[in-house]
Design a protein around this motif. Structure first.
Motif, PDB file in Angstrom:
ATOM      1  N   ASP A 284      -6.059  -0.337  -9.961  1.00  0.00           N
ATOM      2  CA  ASP A 284      -7.119   0.634  -9.608  1.00  0.00           C
ATOM      3  C   ASP A 284      -6.445   1.467  -8.591  1.00  0.00           C
ATOM      4  OD1 ASP A 284      -8.779  -0.995 -11.114  1.00  0.00           O
ATOM      5  OD2 ASP A 284      -9.671  -2.000  -9.358  1.00  0.00           O
ATOM      6  N   ARG A 285      -5.725   1.338  -7.637  1.00  0.00           N
ATOM      7  CA  ARG A 285      -5.055   2.129  -6.769  1.00  0.00           C
ATOM      8  C   ARG A 285      -4.215   3.071  -7.303  1.00  0.00           C
ATOM      9  NH1 ARG A 285      -4.227   0.762  -0.854  1.00  0.00           N
ATOM     10  NH2 ARG A 285      -3.270   2.548   0.196  1.00  0.00           N
ATOM     11  N   LEU A 286      -3.531   2.635  -8.341  1.00  0.00           N
ATOM     12  CA  LEU A 286      -2.688   3.501  -9.137  1.00  0.00           C
ATOM     13  C   LEU A 286      -3.592   4.582  -9.860  1.00  0.00           C
ATOM     14  CD1 LEU A 286       0.288   1.179 -10.061  1.00  0.00           C
ATOM     15  CD2 LEU A 286       0.449   3.134  -8.501  1.00  0.00           C
ATOM     16  N   ARG A 287      -4.456   4.050 -10.602  1.00  0.00           N
ATOM     17  CA  ARG A 287      -5.614   4.856 -11.375  1.00  0.00           C
ATOM     18  C   ARG A 287      -6.205   5.895 -10.634  1.00  0.00           C
ATOM     19  NH1 ARG A 287      -6.051   0.052 -14.557  1.00  0.00           N
ATOM     20  NH2 ARG A 287      -7.713  -0.565 -13.111  1.00  0.00           N
ATOM     21  N   ALA A 288      -6.487   5.497  -9.343  1.00  0.00           N
ATOM     22  CA  ALA A 288      -7.250   6.399  -8.610  1.00  0.00           C
ATOM     23  C   ALA A 288      -6.286   7.571  -8.520  1.00  0.00           C
ATOM     24  CB  ALA A 288      -7.621   5.852  -7.063  1.00  0.00           C
ATOM     25  N   ALA A 289      -5.145   7.353  -8.052  1.00  0.00           N
ATOM     26  CA  ALA A 289      -3.977   8.634  -8.216  1.00  0.00           C
ATOM     27  C   ALA A 289      -3.677   9.513  -9.412  1.00  0.00           C
ATOM     28  CB  ALA A 289      -2.887   8.067  -7.414  1.00  0.00           C
ATOM     29  N   ALA A 290      -3.544   8.599 -10.176  1.00  0.00           N
ATOM     30  CA  ALA A 290      -3.359   9.013 -11.793  1.00  0.00           C
ATOM     31  C   ALA A 290      -4.519   8.447 -12.842  1.00  0.00           C
ATOM     32  CB  ALA A 290      -1.915   8.516 -12.296  1.00  0.00           C
TER      33      ALA A 290
ATOM     34  N   ALA B 226       0.972  -1.134   0.089  1.00  0.00           N
ATOM     35  CA  ALA B 226      -0.081   0.218   0.035  1.00  0.00           C
ATOM     36  C   ALA B 226       0.859   1.503  -0.067  1.00  0.00           C
ATOM     37  CB  ALA B 226      -0.996  -0.090   1.236  1.00  0.00           C
ATOM     38  N   PRO B 227       1.982   1.379   0.972  1.00  0.00           N
ATOM     39  CA  PRO B 227       2.416   2.771   0.883  1.00  0.00           C
ATOM     40  C   PRO B 227       3.485   2.762  -0.526  1.00  0.00           C
ATOM     41  CG  PRO B 227       3.304   1.381   2.817  1.00  0.00           C
ATOM     42  CD  PRO B 227       2.132   0.793   2.004  1.00  0.00           C
ATOM     43  N   TRP B 228       3.826   1.606  -0.892  1.00  0.00           N
ATOM     44  CA  TRP B 228       4.673   1.676  -2.187  1.00  0.00           C
ATOM     45  C   TRP B 228       3.747   2.107  -3.293  1.00  0.00           C
ATOM     46  CZ3 TRP B 228       4.457  -2.674  -5.919  1.00  0.00           C
ATOM     47  CH2 TRP B 228       5.562  -2.169  -6.842  1.00  0.00           C
ATOM     48  N   LEU B 229       2.733   1.444  -3.595  1.00  0.00           N
ATOM     49  CA  LEU B 229       1.773   1.952  -4.383  1.00  0.00           C
ATOM     50  C   LEU B 229       1.389   3.339  -4.569  1.00  0.00           C
ATOM     51  CD1 LEU B 229      -0.394  -1.268  -4.466  1.00  0.00           C
ATOM     52  CD2 LEU B 229       1.020  -0.456  -6.382  1.00  0.00           C
ATOM     53  N   ASP B 230       1.084   3.888  -3.075  1.00  0.00           N
ATOM     54  CA  ASP B 230       0.659   5.324  -3.012  1.00  0.00           C
ATOM     55  C   ASP B 230       1.662   6.371  -3.529  1.00  0.00           C
ATOM     56  OD1 ASP B 230      -1.747   4.503  -2.181  1.00  0.00           O
ATOM     57  OD2 ASP B 230      -1.196   4.751  -0.049  1.00  0.00           O
ATOM     58  N   ALA B 231       2.877   5.876  -3.186  1.00  0.00           N
ATOM     59  CA  ALA B 231       4.182   6.688  -3.639  1.00  0.00           C
ATOM     60  C   ALA B 231       4.264   6.865  -4.999  1.00  0.00           C
ATOM     61  CB  ALA B 231       5.625   6.337  -2.708  1.00  0.00           C
ATOM     62  N   ILE B 232       4.063   5.625  -5.793  1.00  0.00           N
ATOM     63  CA  ILE B 232       4.223   5.633  -7.210  1.00  0.00           C
ATOM     64  C   ILE B 232       2.998   6.447  -7.663  1.00  0.00           C
ATOM     65  CG2 ILE B 232       3.961   3.874  -9.230  1.00  0.00           C
ATOM     66  CD1 ILE B 232       5.332   1.997  -7.587  1.00  0.00           C
ATOM     67  N   GLY B 233       1.766   6.331  -7.213  1.00  0.00           N
ATOM     68  CA  GLY B 233       0.728   7.306  -7.378  1.00  0.00           C
ATOM     69  C   GLY B 233       1.032   8.500  -7.405  1.00  0.00           C
ATOM     70  N   ARG B 234       1.577   8.897  -6.205  1.00  0.00           N
ATOM     71  CA  ARG B 234       1.903  10.484  -6.231  1.00  0.00           C
ATOM     72  C   ARG B 234       2.765  10.911  -7.161  1.00  0.00           C
ATOM     73  NH1 ARG B 234       1.675   8.922  -0.840  1.00  0.00           N
ATOM     74  NH2 ARG B 234       4.034   8.749  -0.712  1.00  0.00           N
ATOM     75  N   TRP B 235       3.696  10.068  -7.635  1.00  0.00           N
ATOM     76  CA  TRP B 235       4.628  10.567  -8.686  1.00  0.00           C
ATOM     77  C   TRP B 235       3.886  10.547 -10.080  1.00  0.00           C
ATOM     78  CZ3 TRP B 235       6.334   8.657 -13.370  1.00  0.00           C
ATOM     79  CH2 TRP B 235       7.353   9.076 -14.073  1.00  0.00           C
ATOM     80  N   ALA B 236       3.093   9.471 -10.454  1.00  0.00           N
ATOM     81  CA  ALA B 236       2.375   9.640 -11.735  1.00  0.00           C
ATOM     82  C   ALA B 236       1.267  10.743 -11.689  1.00  0.00           C
ATOM     83  CB  ALA B 236       1.529   8.117 -11.591  1.00  0.00           C
ATOM     84  N   HIS B 237       0.615  10.906 -10.531  1.00  0.00           N
ATOM     85  CA  HIS B 237      -0.127  12.303 -10.264  1.00  0.00           C
ATOM     86  C   HIS B 237       0.552  13.273 -10.823  1.00  0.00           C
ATOM     87  CE1 HIS B 237      -3.649  14.474  -9.055  1.00  0.00           C
ATOM     88  NE2 HIS B 237      -2.692  15.489  -8.603  1.00  0.00           N
ATOM     89  N   GLY B 238       1.742  13.634 -10.238  1.00  0.00           N
ATOM     90  CA  GLY B 238       2.439  14.835 -10.576  1.00  0.00           C
ATOM     91  C   GLY B 238       2.986  14.844 -12.247  1.00  0.00           C
ATOM     92  N   ARG B 239       2.933  13.742 -12.784  1.00  0.00           N
ATOM     93  CA  ARG B 239       3.255  13.765 -14.438  1.00  0.00           C
ATOM     94  C   ARG B 239       2.196  13.892 -15.009  1.00  0.00           C
ATOM     95  NH1 ARG B 239       7.711  15.584 -15.158  1.00  0.00           N
ATOM     96  NH2 ARG B 239       7.272  14.912 -17.249  1.00  0.00           N
ATOM     97  N   ALA B 240       0.976  14.084 -14.560  1.00  0.00           N
ATOM     98  CA  ALA B 240      -0.393  14.193 -15.291  1.00  0.00           C
ATOM     99  C   ALA B 240      -0.270  15.322 -16.224  1.00  0.00           C
ATOM    100  CB  ALA B 240      -1.628  14.273 -14.474  1.00  0.00           C
ATOM    101  N   GLY B 241      -0.422  15.127 -17.361  1.00  0.00           N
ATOM    102  CA  GLY B 241      -0.248  16.055 -18.482  1.00  0.00           C
ATOM    103  C   GLY B 241       0.947  16.355 -18.903  1.00  0.00           C
ATOM    104  N   LEU B 242       1.811  15.732 -18.370  1.00  0.00           N
ATOM    105  CA  LEU B 242       3.368  15.938 -18.870  1.00  0.00           C
ATOM    106  C   LEU B 242       3.993  14.524 -19.459  1.00  0.00           C
ATOM    107  CD1 LEU B 242       4.876  17.563 -15.686  1.00  0.00           C
ATOM    108  CD2 LEU B 242       4.005  18.695 -17.897  1.00  0.00           C
ATOM    109  N   GLY B 243       3.395  13.582 -18.884  1.00  0.00           N
ATOM    110  CA  GLY B 243       3.744  12.251 -19.487  1.00  0.00           C
ATOM    111  C   GLY B 243       5.030  11.632 -18.537  1.00  0.00           C
ATOM    112  N   GLY B 244       5.162  10.614 -18.479  1.00  0.00           N
ATOM    113  CA  GLY B 244       6.216   9.818 -17.835  1.00  0.00           C
ATOM    114  C   GLY B 244       5.961   8.501 -17.812  1.00  0.00           C
TER     115      GLY B 244
END
Length: 183
Positions: free
Chosen positions: A99-105, A68-86
């Motif tokens: 689903d957890r990753l998609r919820a963040a990004a 869970a904390p690992w996925l949340d950290a990846i999700g935060r990174w992905a959310h920060g790249r929204a519109g920029l790609g990564g």
């Protein structure tokens, strides 16, 4: 597959999450895909808390609470790249993890690296200095839930050279309309 919208910046690809069991080449293919797309790459293993790495190094599979904390950290990174790609790697073995990753990004697209178990095991055995032992491969395959038809993403076989796999991956993502057109 329904391609994700990238309303923040339609000229850039969404975040691509390179997923698959250990040994499929996420760490090798991810940077090659990112280079071809002209976006940054983030290594998913770098998001693991020290306790997770210690557990896996000892040959103990992670459970959902560990992830869970690992996925949340990846999700935060992905959310920060929204519109920029990564591009980021994450085993994302279960639908619930994706689903957890998609919820963040919400615009994330998954690139599922697949391969014959014998090939994957051989590649894992050839790795030097990685914390994930080959003994955990069975638990990875047991946990794997392939992409569903309703999930944005593609599956690409890992037979061949890293360059061939990366080319097939980018081509498959483009065929699926998951990426913005090449500039």
């Amino acid at each position: 597959m329904t391609p994700p919208e990238n309303p923040e910046n339609p000229d850039h690809p969404p975040v691509v999450v390179v997923m698959g069991v250990a040994g499929t080449g996420k760490t090798t293919i991810g940077p090659l895909v990112a280079e071809r797309l002209g976006v940054p790459y983030a290594e998913g293993d770098d998001f693991h808390p020290a306790a997770n790495i210690a557990k896996m190094s000892a040959g103990v599979p992670l459970d959902d609470a560990d992830r869970a904390p690992w996925l949340d950290a990846i999700g935060r990174w992905a959310h920060g790249r929204a519109g920029l790609g990564g591009v980021v790697s994450s085993s994302a073995l279960k639908r619930a993890y994706r689903d957890r990753l998609r919820a963040a990004a919400p615009g994330a697209v998954f690139l599922h690296l697949t391969g014959d178990r014998a090939l994957v095991e051989r590649r894992m055995a050839e790795r030097k200095g990685h914390f994930m032992p080959t003994a955990l491969l069975d638990s990875q395959f047991a946990a794997l839930q392939p992409l569903g038809a309703d999930e944005a993403g593609v599956a690409v076989d890992v037979a061949g050279t890293p360059e061939q796999i990366a080319e097939r991956a980018v081509a498959a993502l483009r065929r699926a309309d998951a990426l913005a057109p090449a500039p």
